[in-house]
Design a protein around this motif. Sequence first.
Motif, PDB file in Angstrom:
ATOM      1  N   ALA A   1      -0.341  47.339 -11.266  1.00 18.85           N
ATOM      2  CA  ALA A   1       0.953  47.537 -11.931  1.00 18.85           C
ATOM      3  C   ALA A   1       1.337  49.015 -11.932  1.00 18.85           C
ATOM      4  O   ALA A   1       2.511  49.356 -11.759  1.00 18.85           O
TER       5      ALA A   1
ATOM      6  N   GLU B   1       6.381  47.545 -15.494  1.00 18.63           N
ATOM      7  CA  GLU B   1       6.233  47.995 -16.881  1.00 18.63           C
ATOM      8  C   GLU B   1       5.764  46.847 -17.779  1.00 18.63           C
ATOM      9  O   GLU B   1       4.925  47.047 -18.661  1.00 18.63           O
ATOM     10  N   GLN B   2       6.266  45.639 -17.546  1.00 13.54           N
ATOM     11  CA  GLN B   2       5.835  44.479 -18.335  1.00 13.54           C
ATOM     12  C   GLN B   2       4.362  44.166 -18.076  1.00 13.54           C
ATOM     13  O   GLN B   2       3.608  43.878 -19.003  1.00 13.54           O
ATOM     14  N   ARG B   3       3.945  44.234 -16.815  1.00 11.59           N
ATOM     15  CA  ARG B   3       2.542  43.977 -16.481  1.00 11.59           C
ATOM     16  C   ARG B   3       1.632  45.043 -17.083  1.00 11.59           C
ATOM     17  O   ARG B   3       0.530  44.739 -17.538  1.00 11.59           O
TER      18      ARG B   3
ATOM     19  N   ALA C   1       2.158  46.674 -19.857  1.00 13.20           N
ATOM     20  CA  ALA C   1       2.089  46.417 -21.294  1.00 13.20           C
ATOM     21  C   ALA C   1       1.160  45.244 -21.602  1.00 13.20           C
ATOM     22  O   ALA C   1       0.521  45.217 -22.656  1.00 13.20           O
ATOM     23  N   ALA C   2       1.053  44.291 -20.670  1.00 13.29           N
ATOM     24  CA  ALA C   2       0.247  43.095 -20.904  1.00 13.29           C
ATOM     25  C   ALA C   2      -1.201  43.240 -20.444  1.00 13.29           C
ATOM     26  O   ALA C   2      -2.045  42.428 -20.792  1.00 13.29           O
TER      27      ALA C   2
ATOM     28  N   TYR D   1      -3.957  46.161 -14.079  1.00 10.54           N
ATOM     29  CA  TYR D   1      -3.342  47.365 -14.647  1.00 10.54           C
ATOM     30  C   TYR D   1      -3.119  48.396 -13.543  1.00 10.54           C
ATOM     31  O   TYR D   1      -2.045  48.990 -13.436  1.00 10.54           O
TER      32      TYR D   1
ATOM     33  N   GLN E   1      10.846  47.159 -13.769  1.00  7.55           N
ATOM     34  CA  GLN E   1      10.754  46.407 -15.028  1.00  7.55           C
ATOM     35  C   GLN E   1       9.549  45.469 -15.027  1.00  7.55           C
ATOM     36  O   GLN E   1       8.825  45.392 -16.030  1.00  7.55           O
ATOM     37  N   ARG E   2       9.320  44.772 -13.903  1.00  2.00           N
ATOM     38  CA  ARG E   2       8.153  43.879 -13.819  1.00  2.00           C
ATOM     39  C   ARG E   2       6.856  44.662 -13.971  1.00  2.00           C
ATOM     40  O   ARG E   2       5.941  44.245 -14.679  1.00  2.00           O
TER      41      ARG E   2
ATOM     42  N   ARG F   1      14.361  46.001 -10.699  1.00  2.00           N
ATOM     43  CA  ARG F   1      13.636  44.802 -11.143  1.00  2.00           C
ATOM     44  C   ARG F   1      12.128  44.988 -10.960  1.00  2.00           C
ATOM     45  O   ARG F   1      11.339  44.588 -11.819  1.00  2.00           O
TER      46      ARG F   1
END
Length: 138
Positions: free
Chosen positions: A118, A102-104, A106-107, A115, A99-100, A96
């Motif tokens: 993350a 990777e989402q951060r 990307a955003a 960045y 995944q969090r 988890r």
Amino acid sequence: MKTVPVEIVTPERKVFSGDAQMVIARGGAGDLGVLPGHTPLATTLKISAVRIKLPDGSEQLIAVSGGFMEVKPDKVTILAEAAELPEDIDVDRAERARQRAEQRLAASGAENFEYRRAELALQRAVNRLQVAKTRDRK
């Protein structure tokens, strides 16, 4: 066969204490292997797995999230920000976190402070997942 005592400690607890034939860690300037009688040194540690070759020939992996390693001819001490044995890693939680992160990533923009945070979170999660896999191979 010569061995050297090794201790890995975090602010919360002692994670490992025992003898080793060799310790392999990723320092600030790259990977290094430490044998008994090694020249004294101190180095920062990167987020990575520390490999400890035990006297019986087996190997112990420990997920380390940064810190410092002090090497003396008669002892190796790792002071880690965080460290976990494979059997202590919650794989679902680490997945988890990956995944969090990777989402951060990307955003966030590449120059953004978030960045970099993350990126580090992703490195920690991937390291924990890789070390956790070793428990399934035993």
